[in-house]
Design a protein around this motif. Structure first.
Motif, PDB file in Angstrom:
ATOM      1  N   LEU A 258       4.838  -6.003   4.454  1.00 22.61           N
ATOM      2  CA  LEU A 258       3.536  -5.616   4.530  1.00 22.61           C
ATOM      3  C   LEU A 258       3.219  -4.753   3.237  1.00 22.61           C
ATOM      4  CD1 LEU A 258       0.773  -5.074   5.685  1.00 22.61           C
ATOM      5  CD2 LEU A 258       1.522  -3.105   6.929  1.00 22.61           C
ATOM      6  N   LEU A 259       2.188  -5.258   2.662  1.00 24.73           N
ATOM      7  CA  LEU A 259       1.784  -4.333   1.212  1.00 24.73           C
ATOM      8  C   LEU A 259       0.418  -3.781   1.537  1.00 24.73           C
ATOM      9  CD1 LEU A 259       1.821  -3.488  -1.799  1.00 24.73           C
ATOM     10  CD2 LEU A 259       0.930  -5.535  -2.330  1.00 24.73           C
ATOM     11  N   VAL A 260       0.215  -2.350   1.392  1.00 22.56           N
ATOM     12  CA  VAL A 260      -0.991  -1.968   1.602  1.00 22.56           C
ATOM     13  C   VAL A 260      -1.545  -1.291   0.276  1.00 22.56           C
ATOM     14  CG1 VAL A 260      -2.338  -0.362   2.741  1.00 22.56           C
ATOM     15  CG2 VAL A 260      -0.473  -1.599   4.023  1.00 22.56           C
ATOM     16  N   THR A 261      -2.598  -2.025  -0.286  1.00 19.50           N
ATOM     17  CA  THR A 261      -3.020  -1.559  -1.830  1.00 19.50           C
ATOM     18  C   THR A 261      -4.288  -0.452  -1.541  1.00 19.50           C
ATOM     19  OG1 THR A 261      -2.027  -3.815  -2.620  1.00 19.50           O
ATOM     20  CG2 THR A 261      -3.645  -2.519  -3.873  1.00 19.50           C
ATOM     21  N   VAL A 262      -3.816   0.777  -1.967  1.00 20.34           N
ATOM     22  CA  VAL A 262      -4.935   1.773  -2.019  1.00 20.34           C
ATOM     23  C   VAL A 262      -5.303   2.112  -3.298  1.00 20.34           C
ATOM     24  CG1 VAL A 262      -5.496   3.987  -0.811  1.00 20.34           C
ATOM     25  CG2 VAL A 262      -3.500   2.681  -0.051  1.00 20.34           C
ATOM     26  N   GLY A 263      -6.227   1.297  -3.679  1.00 14.42           N
ATOM     27  CA  GLY A 263      -6.915   1.687  -5.191  1.00 14.42           C
ATOM     28  C   GLY A 263      -8.468   2.461  -4.980  1.00 14.42           C
ATOM     29  N   THR A 264      -9.353   1.764  -5.757  1.00 10.14           N
ATOM     30  CA  THR A 264     -10.824   2.289  -5.259  1.00 10.14           C
ATOM     31  C   THR A 264     -11.041   1.761  -3.782  1.00 10.14           C
ATOM     32  OG1 THR A 264     -11.189   1.961  -7.599  1.00 10.14           O
ATOM     33  CG2 THR A 264     -13.164   1.973  -6.195  1.00 10.14           C
TER      34      THR A 264
ATOM     35  N   GLN B  75     -13.486   1.895   4.484  1.00 11.24           N
ATOM     36  CA  GLN B  75     -14.487   3.048   4.268  1.00 11.24           C
ATOM     37  C   GLN B  75     -13.895   4.104   4.636  1.00 11.24           C
ATOM     38  OE1 GLN B  75     -17.457   2.621   2.916  1.00 11.24           O
ATOM     39  NE2 GLN B  75     -16.692   0.597   2.583  1.00 11.24           N
ATOM     40  N   TYR B  76     -12.648   4.463   5.332  1.00  5.34           N
ATOM     41  CA  TYR B  76     -12.008   5.848   5.492  1.00  5.34           C
ATOM     42  C   TYR B  76     -10.777   6.034   5.112  1.00  5.34           C
ATOM     43  CZ  TYR B  76     -15.580   4.765   9.360  1.00  5.34           C
ATOM     44  OH  TYR B  76     -16.599   4.775  10.074  1.00  5.34           O
ATOM     45  N   ALA B  77     -10.138   5.066   4.345  1.00  9.22           N
ATOM     46  CA  ALA B  77      -8.801   5.107   3.842  1.00  9.22           C
ATOM     47  C   ALA B  77      -8.870   4.406   2.392  1.00  9.22           C
ATOM     48  CB  ALA B  77      -7.777   4.502   4.667  1.00  9.22           C
ATOM     49  N   SER B  78      -9.316   4.928   1.392  1.00  5.58           N
ATOM     50  CA  SER B  78      -9.128   4.298   0.038  1.00  5.58           C
ATOM     51  C   SER B  78      -9.436   5.517  -0.971  1.00  5.58           C
ATOM     52  CB  SER B  78     -10.331   3.053   0.028  1.00  5.58           C
ATOM     53  OG  SER B  78     -11.615   3.798   0.247  1.00  5.58           O
ATOM     54  N   GLY B  79      -9.299   5.071  -2.224  1.00  8.14           N
ATOM     55  CA  GLY B  79      -9.714   5.983  -3.354  1.00  8.14           C
ATOM     56  C   GLY B  79     -11.304   6.496  -3.188  1.00  8.14           C
ATOM     57  N   GLN B  80     -12.054   5.427  -2.925  1.00 11.76           N
ATOM     58  CA  GLN B  80     -13.624   5.500  -2.656  1.00 11.76           C
ATOM     59  C   GLN B  80     -13.671   6.619  -1.167  1.00 11.76           C
ATOM     60  OE1 GLN B  80     -15.754   2.175  -1.888  1.00 11.76           O
ATOM     61  NE2 GLN B  80     -17.057   2.389  -3.572  1.00 11.76           N
TER      62      GLN B  80
ATOM     63  N   LEU C 111       3.100   0.909  -0.088  1.00 13.64           N
ATOM     64  CA  LEU C 111       1.822   1.366  -0.586  1.00 13.64           C
ATOM     65  C   LEU C 111       1.829   0.995  -2.118  1.00 13.64           C
ATOM     66  CD1 LEU C 111       1.608   4.967   1.305  1.00 13.64           C
ATOM     67  CD2 LEU C 111       0.479   2.583   2.039  1.00 13.64           C
ATOM     68  N   GLY C 112       0.704   0.465  -2.123  1.00 14.68           N
ATOM     69  CA  GLY C 112       0.547  -0.041  -3.754  1.00 14.68           C
ATOM     70  C   GLY C 112      -0.816   0.511  -4.159  1.00 14.68           C
ATOM     71  N   GLY C 113      -1.325   0.265  -5.364  1.00 22.36           N
ATOM     72  CA  GLY C 113      -2.499   0.451  -6.068  1.00 22.36           C
ATOM     73  C   GLY C 113      -2.485   2.081  -6.453  1.00 22.36           C
ATOM     74  N   GLY C 114      -3.433   2.403  -7.205  1.00 19.94           N
ATOM     75  CA  GLY C 114      -3.282   3.772  -7.989  1.00 19.94           C
ATOM     76  C   GLY C 114      -2.837   5.040  -6.971  1.00 19.94           C
TER      77      GLY C 114
ATOM     78  N   SER D 226       6.740  -1.215  -6.216  1.00 16.02           N
ATOM     79  CA  SER D 226       7.769  -0.778  -7.317  1.00 16.02           C
ATOM     80  C   SER D 226       7.421  -1.633  -8.692  1.00 16.02           C
ATOM     81  CB  SER D 226       9.162  -0.900  -6.761  1.00 16.02           C
ATOM     82  OG  SER D 226       9.530  -2.478  -6.631  1.00 16.02           O
ATOM     83  N   LEU D 227       6.505  -2.655  -8.430  1.00 10.44           N
ATOM     84  CA  LEU D 227       6.091  -3.604  -9.594  1.00 10.44           C
ATOM     85  C   LEU D 227       5.087  -3.207 -10.379  1.00 10.44           C
ATOM     86  CD1 LEU D 227       7.202  -7.039  -7.955  1.00 10.44           C
ATOM     87  CD2 LEU D 227       8.641  -5.572  -9.489  1.00 10.44           C
ATOM     88  N   GLY D 228       4.272  -2.355  -9.809  1.00  7.56           N
ATOM     89  CA  GLY D 228       3.175  -1.646 -10.762  1.00  7.56           C
ATOM     90  C   GLY D 228       2.205  -2.712 -11.068  1.00  7.56           C
ATOM     91  N   VAL D 229       1.390  -2.753 -12.086  1.00  9.12           N
ATOM     92  CA  VAL D 229       0.264  -3.563 -12.368  1.00  9.12           C
ATOM     93  C   VAL D 229       0.666  -4.922 -12.712  1.00  9.12           C
ATOM     94  CG1 VAL D 229      -1.198  -1.737 -13.306  1.00  9.12           C
ATOM     95  CG2 VAL D 229       0.226  -2.867 -14.836  1.00  9.12           C
ATOM     96  N   MET D 230       1.757  -5.157 -12.762  1.00 10.80           N
ATOM     97  CA  MET D 230       2.227  -6.609 -13.276  1.00 10.80           C
ATOM     98  C   MET D 230       2.345  -7.551 -11.886  1.00 10.80           C
ATOM     99  SD  MET D 230       1.544  -7.015 -16.325  1.00 10.80           S
ATOM    100  CE  MET D 230       2.223  -8.744 -16.550  1.00 10.80           C
ATOM    101  N   ALA D 231       2.429  -6.939 -10.858  1.00 12.74           N
ATOM    102  CA  ALA D 231       2.900  -7.459  -9.447  1.00 12.74           C
ATOM    103  C   ALA D 231       1.874  -8.732  -9.284  1.00 12.74           C
ATOM    104  CB  ALA D 231       2.543  -6.564  -8.333  1.00 12.74           C
ATOM    105  N   GLY D 232       0.689  -8.630  -9.537  1.00 10.34           N
ATOM    106  CA  GLY D 232      -0.173  -9.873  -9.101  1.00 10.34           C
ATOM    107  C   GLY D 232       0.132 -11.063 -10.231  1.00 10.34           C
ATOM    108  N   VAL D 233       0.492 -10.882 -11.543  1.00  8.64           N
ATOM    109  CA  VAL D 233       0.980 -11.718 -12.435  1.00  8.64           C
ATOM    110  C   VAL D 233       2.303 -12.353 -11.852  1.00  8.64           C
ATOM    111  CG1 VAL D 233       2.049 -12.034 -14.758  1.00  8.64           C
ATOM    112  CG2 VAL D 233      -0.037 -10.554 -14.262  1.00  8.64           C
TER     113      VAL D 233
END
Lengths: 306, 306
Positions: free
Chosen positions: B129-135, B180-185, B245-248, B281-288
């Motif tokens: 399970l990848l949970v990407t927490v960015g904006t 709305q409760y768990a993100s950068g925003q 946990l992914g994202g910034g 662990s793959l950072g910003v290139m994970a999507g690519v």
């Protein structure tokens, strides 16, 4: 005569069984009360299998159990009603059975979901969510044409997803599990709290609600709304082709009406506007059918998990 | 020289790209700002592919897009940032590209989850399970060794699971979504509500919390608790081998500390005592990486869905 596949659904109160065909049809269906727990039930299961074996050349047995089964080892990781924690049921049964008979063990709700996915009236696509609303709340998930058992066999334990953390105490030891808000037990308690002071309060309030009692309708609608809340969570994650409601309460037409009402009022996130919600169609034999079919797939080497 | 697989991760602000090897390594990685939306971006994607083609014999292109992709048709069912609703991106690109080049389109968060499952440091078993927490909040689910895309391509839209129905208004049009409760925003807003009146309130309060400011710590812990609530829901349903946990924000060590604290305090249902929680662990290139690998699997006929 060709060999047959036997399915058993082992519950805390009864053991259902039957010979399951390639098309999911059941012959010689039977059900018998569960005798005690632990080794007693293992012996009882062995006897039931032997009874079928005197009449048919069984080569494959599928067992559905009310608990978690580690998909890598087949060991039961939880089955409180039967005191089977840590049991390798297939291995234990082979002290009674010839080693040529293949025995497969799986979770009962998962087996039921698999049966609905393979043979149910409302099957569609390669995914399905079964939500079983009986006394408690359980279910199973089929995604990408495979049963989601999870890493430790605890996959599909949807009744214990934390709907309201810190909420009502659950028998599992946690608090706020979905089951505490959306189940036969939850409806019964809500009915009693609203003054339906009977042993059949849950069914009484359901009937009253259907007959136009607005206070009763509010109580039932509240339980239905909690059920739909959990379904919406599951739908957002899994986007299944179909959502089926199983179990005594889940397939009750009166209750189903309130659930459809609650679903119609719930907010859904685009792009999925509405997920079709149907009653499960295989009834009490779903576990037997699914257990046998999963066992047969395991013998074929057909991937039931990718 | 053998032919190569190209991956592109097309976001609302930038397009990342690279040649992806069989082992998930990336060569000639690049990133360029996204120009506008709609057809403009389609042309830009075609130009990026052509740039790689002048240097390499590309035969397979994987595209990650910020939206839903119908797994049966490849048509984009939602991509608000790019105005690509209803677009058959592979078909459109083939007006520029030779038909011999295979083009595969998938959701960006799903592609990132797939990359972590295949090549990430914390891969294990056949689920993740990848949970990407960015904006915002997104993610992807791998179960039984296959990416869970869902029936309509809306699978894995975990940021929009209704954590608190009727709660905060979400940009998706619904209310009470997890995002709305768990993100950068969400952290940024909570920080501003607590008096951190800056453009970087989210990061400021995180630093303050780490330096021992107890009011700041309470605010961050509150957001972390909401994040963990959703993770516990997902874990109860899917029982994944790993939660990443992914994202910034998700990979920020300060925030990760608070999430681990919240997870340690959360109640979990037996039999699964603790699900390991790691940073992606793959950072910003994970999507690519994931887009290219999913495309390659599609060409091989290797089942990425069972």
């Amino acid at each position: 005569m060709s060999s047959a596949t036997l399915g058993l659904d082992i519950g805390g109160t009864k053991i259902a069984s039957g010979l399951v065909g390639l098309d999911g049809t059941v012959a010689e269906a039977d059900a018998t009360p569960t005798l005690g727990s632990g080794r007693q039930v293992v012996d009882q299961v062995a006897e039931i299998i032997d009874t079928y074996r005197t009449r048919h050349p069984i080569d494959t047995v599928g067992l559905a159990v009310p608990g978690g089964v580690d998909p890598r080892t087949g060991i039961i990781t939880a089955a409180p009603n039967l005191a089977w924690l840590g049991l390798d049921l297939a291995d234990r049964l082979h002290t009674h059975l010839p080693s040529s008979i293949f025995v497969h063990v799986d979770n009962d709700a998962g087996a039921a979901a698999w049966a609905e996915h393979r043979f149910g009236r409302h099957r569609d696509g390669d995914s399905l969510l079964l939500v079983t609303v009986g006394t408690g709340l359980g279910g199973g998930v089929v995604a990408n044409g495979a049963l989601v058992r999870g890493f430790t066999g605890a996959g599909g334990e949807i009744g214990h997803l934390p709907l309201l953390p810190g909420g009502r105490t659950c028998e599992c030891g946690s608090h706020g599990c979905w089951e505490q808000y959306a189940s036969g037990q939850a409806l019964h308690r809500a009915a009693q709290a609203a003054g339906w002071d009977t042993a059949t309060a849950g069914y009484d309030i359901l009937r009253a609600a259907h007959q136009g009692d607005s206070e009763a309708a509010d109580v039932v609608a509240g339980v239905a709304a909690h059920l739909v809340h959990g379904i919406m969570i599951l739908t957002a994650i899994l986007d299944p082709a179909r959502v089926l409601l199983g179990g005594g309460l889940g397939t009750d037409p009166l209750f189903h009406f309130f659930v459809q009402e609650a679903a119609a009022q719930a907010e859904l996130t685009p792009p999925r506007a509405r997920v079709p919600l149907h009653p499960a169609s295989l009834g009490v034999m779903a576990g037997v059918i699914g257990a046998a079919d999963l066992a047969r797939h395991a013998t074929c080497g057909i991937a039931t998990r990718a």
